[in-house]
Design a protein around this motif. Structure first.
Motif, short mmCIF file in Angstrom:
data_model
loop_
_atom_site.label_atom_id
_atom_site.label_comp_id
_atom_site.label_asym_id
_atom_site.label_seq_id
_atom_site.Cartn_x
_atom_site.Cartn_y
_atom_site.Cartn_z
N LEU A 509 77.25 -45.02 125.65
CA LEU A 509 76.80 -44.29 126.84
C LEU A 509 76.05 -45.19 127.80
CD1 LEU A 509 75.69 -40.88 125.25
CD2 LEU A 509 77.87 -41.48 126.31
N GLY A 510 75.46 -46.26 127.28
CA GLY A 510 74.79 -47.22 128.16
C GLY A 510 75.76 -47.87 129.12
N VAL A 511 77.02 -48.04 128.68
CA VAL A 511 78.05 -48.63 129.55
C VAL A 511 78.74 -47.57 130.39
CG1 VAL A 511 80.27 -49.84 129.56
CG2 VAL A 511 78.47 -50.56 127.97
N TRP A 512 79.03 -46.40 129.79
CA TRP A 512 79.93 -45.44 130.43
C TRP A 512 79.26 -44.21 131.03
CZ3 TRP A 512 84.41 -47.38 131.46
CH2 TRP A 512 84.89 -48.42 130.68
N TRP A 513 77.95 -44.07 130.91
CA TRP A 513 77.25 -42.93 131.51
C TRP A 513 75.99 -43.45 132.17
CZ3 TRP A 513 73.94 -38.68 128.79
CH2 TRP A 513 73.77 -37.58 129.66
N ASP A 585 77.07 -49.78 137.07
CA ASP A 585 78.34 -49.84 137.82
C ASP A 585 78.90 -51.26 137.83
OD1 ASP A 585 78.51 -47.14 138.47
OD2 ASP A 585 77.32 -47.37 140.31
N GLU A 586 78.04 -52.23 138.04
CA GLU A 586 78.47 -53.62 138.12
C GLU A 586 78.96 -54.13 136.76
OE1 GLU A 586 76.62 -57.95 139.46
OE2 GLU A 586 75.63 -56.10 140.12
N THR A 587 78.38 -53.59 135.68
CA THR A 587 78.79 -54.01 134.33
C THR A 587 80.26 -53.75 134.10
OG1 THR A 587 76.58 -53.51 133.46
CG2 THR A 587 78.37 -53.64 131.86
#
Length: 599
Positions: A509-513, A585-587
Motif C-alpha cells: 500500500l505504500g507504493v500503490w495507495w 506518484d513519482e515512485t
C-alpha cells in the motif's frame, strides 16, 4: 583480461565454473586411488568455503554504498543468480525434497508459493523500491511514512522474520558439517557460522553478492547431477522431469505390496520411510494448500533480504529484468525437487534395484555404510517393532532434512557425488544466511543506530557497528539452532508468516495507495505482527487451529488484521502531505533518477 572486474564477469565466473568441474574430477581420481570418503567430504566442504571466504576478502570495502547495496552496479543476470542463491536456502536445497518425500502432494504448496511470490515481487515491489533508492526495507518504511516509530516497528518485524529464518540456515549448515566432518551437530552449527561470517563481514553486500553468484553455480550443479545420474540408471532418461510419473505409480504399487501401516511408535525428530498420511480431504485439503501457498507468496514479497537484492541493480529496468532471471534460476532447482524425492524413494523400495532395503534382514541393512554413517549422528534409526528381523516400511526412520544429503549414498553413487551434494547444501544455506544476517545487521546499524540513535555517526563508525552486529546476531542464531526447536521447513514457514504479517500490506500500500499514512502503517504493522505472533503461540502450545490454520499458516491471521487495521486507521486520520503523495506518484514512474538519490 581488459577493463574492470565488472567488465569481465563472464570470464571470471566461466573460469570459476570450469575450475570447479576440474576439482570434481580431481576428487573422483583421488577416490579411485583409495583416498577415504571422509577426506573427500572434508576437501569438498573446506575447499568451497575457502573460495567463498577468498571472494569475501577480495570484496572488502569501507564505502557505505558498496557495503549496503554493492555500489548499485550489479548487472541483472548476475543479480538474478545472487538472488537465486540468496533465495534457495537450506529449506529449498536440503529440506524441501525431504518434505515432498514424506508428505507428498501437500508439500508442493511450498513450491507454488515460493515461485509464485516472485510474480508479486516483480509486479508490486522490486522496481518501485529500487526507484525509491533506499538502502534497507525499514529505510523505505521510515521515509515513505515518516517518523522513527514506523521505522523501528519495521526493524522489529524484520529482525523477528530474518532471525527465525537464519536459525534454520545455521541448522542446515550444522547438519551438513556434522555428517561431512563427523562432529556433533552442536559443534557443526558453529563451524557453519564461521564460514558464513567469513563471506559477509568485511565486504557487506558487495562481498555477499559475488559470493552468492559463486554459491549458485555450486548448488545447482550439486542438485542436478545426482538426479540425472539416478534417472539414467533407473531408465527414465537424462531429463526425468517429464518422465518420472511412472516411478510414482511403481512406488504406489510397492507400498500396497509391502503393506502400508503406521509404526506402533515413532522416533523423536524422525519419520518412517513411508507411513499413511492423515491428510484432510475435500474442501479442507484445498483450503490448507491454498492458504499455505498464499503465506509463502506474500512472505516472499515481504522478506527484506530478498527485496534488498533489487536495491543493488543499476536501474529500475535492471531490477525488473533481474526478477525474471531470478525466477529462471530458481525454477531449475524447484522443477527438479519432486523428481529427486520420487527417484530416491524408488531406490529404497524397488527390489529390482541393488540399493533396495525393504524386505531385507535388519542385520544386512545395518551393515550398510551409509546407514551406519547417518545413524552415528542420530539422523537415522531402525526399530524392529515386530521382532522378525526383516525390515518393514514402518521400521525405517530418518529426518526429512537428510533426504537430499543422503541421496548419493542411498543410490550407491561414488562418494565424490556425496561430497559435491554436501558442498551444494552448504552453499545454499550459507548464501541465504549471509543475506539474512546482512539484512538484520544493516537494519540495526543503518535504521536504528544511524537514523535514530546517532545521526552524526561517521562512515567508519557505522560499518564497525554493522560488523559487530553481524557477529552477535550470528552467534545468537547458532545458539538457537543448537536447541533444535523445530525442523528447517517449519522454521522457514514461520519466518515467511512473520514477514507477511507485519510488512506485506505496509509495503504494497505504500507504493500503490498514496492515501496510506503514518498512523495506518503503524497500526497495520503492529496489529499484523502481534496478532500473528499471538496466534502462533496459541496453536503451538496446543490450541485448536481456527479454520484449519495451523502454525505454518499464521500469516493469514496476521495479514487479515494488518489490512483491516491499516485501512481503517488510515481513513480515520489525515491524509499524507502533498510532498509525500507526490513522492509516491513519482515512485511508480520507471524512468528518472531515484527519489533518494545520494548524488
Amino acid at each position: 583480461m581488459n577493463g574492470s572486474f565488472l567488465d569481465n564477469l563472464g570470464r571470471v565466473y566461466g573460469l570459476y565454473t570450469g575450475g570447479f568441474f576440474v576439482f570434481i574430477l580431481l576428487m573422483a581420481v583421488l577416490e579411485q586411488m583409495g583416498v577415504g570418503a571422509d577426506t573427500i567430504g572434508l576437501l569438498f566442504v573446506g575447499f568451497t568455503i575457502f573460495i567463498y571466504a577468498a571472494i569475501g576478502w577480495l570484496s572488502r570495502t569501507m564505502e557505505v554504498e558498496a557495503y549496503y547495496v554493492a555500489g548499485r552496479q550489479v548487472p541483472a543476470v548476475y543479480n538474478g543468480m545472487a538472488t537465486a542463491a540468496d533465495w534457495m536456502s537450506g529449506a529449498s536445497f536440503v529440506a524441501m525434497a525431504g518434505g515432498i518425500y514424506f508428505g507428498g502432494y501437500s508439500y508442493l504448496a511450498f513450491v507454488v508459493g515460493w515461485t509464485g511470490g516472485y510474480i508479486l515481487v516483480n509486479s508490486l515491489m522490486a522496481p518501485y523500491l529500487r526507484k525509491f533508492g533506499c538502502y534497507t526495507v525499514p529505510d523505505y518504511i521510515g521515509t515513505r511514512y515518516g517518523g522513527n516509530f514506523a521505522r523501528i516497528l519495521a526493524v522489529i518485524v524484520l529482525v523477528a522474520a530474518s532471525f527465525t529464518y537464519v536459525t534454520a540456515q545455521i541448522t542446515a549448515t550444522g547438519t551438513i558439517a556434522a555428517r561431512a566432518l563427523h562432529i556433533p551437530f552442536s559443534f557443526g552449527v558453529w563451524f557453519g557460522l564461521l564460514g558464513i561470517l567469513l563471506c559477509s563481514m568485511l565486504g557487506g553486500m558487495r562481498a555477499v553478492t559475488w559470493t552468492q553468484v559463486a554459491q549458485y553455480i555450486v548448488l545447482i550443479i550439486a542438485y542436478l547431477i545426482p538426479v540425472i545420474w539416478m534417472s539414467n540408471a533407473q531408465g527414465f532418461g537424462l531429463i526425468p522431469h517429464f518422465t518420472y510419473g511412472e516411478a510414482v505409480q511403481t512406488i504406489t504399487g510397492l507400498e500396497a505390496q509391502y503393506g502400508l501401516t503406521a509404526p506402533p511408535e515413532g522416533v523423536a525428530g524422525m519419520k518412517a520411510l513411508t507411513t499413511p498420511h492423515v491428510e484432510p480431504v475435500g474442501g479442507l485439503a484445498e483450503w490448507q494448500f491454498v492458504t499455505l501457498a498464499i503465506c509463502m507468496m506474500a512472505g516472499t514479497a515481504s522478506l527484506p533480504h530478498i527485496l534488498m537484492r533489487y536495491f543493488t541493480t543499476p536501474s529500475v529496468r535492471s531490477a525488473r529484468k533481474s526478477v525474471a532471471w531470478s525466477l529462471l534460476f530458481i525454477f531449475l532447482l524447484y522443477f527438479t525437487a519432486p523428481a529427486l524425492a520420487t527417484l530416491t524413494k524408488l531406490q529404497l523400495l524397488d527390489p529390482s534395484l541393488p540399493t533396495a532395503i525393504i524386505g531385507k534382514t535388519i542385520e544386512e541393512v545395518q551393515a550398510l555404510a551409509w546407514v551406519q554413517n547417518w545413524s552415528s549422528v542420530n539422523f537415522l534409526a531402525i526399530v524392529d517393532h515386530n521382532g522378525d528381523g526383516i525390515l518393514q516400511l514402518n521400521e525405517f526412520f530418518m529426518r526429512e532434512d537428510i533426504v537430499v544429503l543422503a541421496t548419493p549414498e542411498i543410490a550407491g553413487l561414488p562418494y565424490v557425488i556425496s561430497g559435491l551434494v554436501a558442498a551444494g547444501g552448504m552453499a545454499a544455506a550459507m548464501s541465504t544466511a549471509d543475506g539474512l544476517l546482512l539484512a538484520i545487521a544493516n537494519a540495526l546499524s543503518h535504521d536504528l543506530y544511524y537514523k535514530v540513535i546517532d545521526p552524526k555517526a561517521d562512515t567508519a563508525h557505522r560499518l564497525i557497528v554493522a560488523r559487530v552486529l553481524l557477529v552477535v546476531i550470528g552467534a545468537a542464531g547458532a545458539l538457537m539452532a543448537a536447541m533444535q526447536l523445530t525442523g528447517i521447513l517449519g522454521a522457514v514457514a514461520w519466518a515467511f508468516c512473520f514477514a507477511c504479517s507485519g510488512l506485506f500490506f505496509p509495503l504494497v500500500l505504500g507504493v500503490w495507495w498514496k492515501r496510506a499514512n503514518t498512523q495506518g502503517a503503524i497500526a497495520g504493522m503492529a496489529a499484523g505482527f502481534i496478532s500473528g505472533s499471538v496466534y502462533l503461540w496459541y496453536v503451538y502450545t496446543g490450541g485448536t487451529p481456527i479454520l484449519g490454520l495451523n502454525d505454518l499458516r499464521f500469516g493469514i491471521i496476521g495479514m487479515a488484521f494488518s489490512l483491516v487495521a491499516m485501512v481503517v486507521v488510515t481513513l480515520m486520520t489525515p491524509e499524507p502531505d502533498a510532498e509525500i503523495q507526490r513522492m509516491v506518484d513519482e515512485t511508480r514512474i520507471p524512468t528518472g533518477m531515484p527519489i533518494l538519490d545520494p548524488h
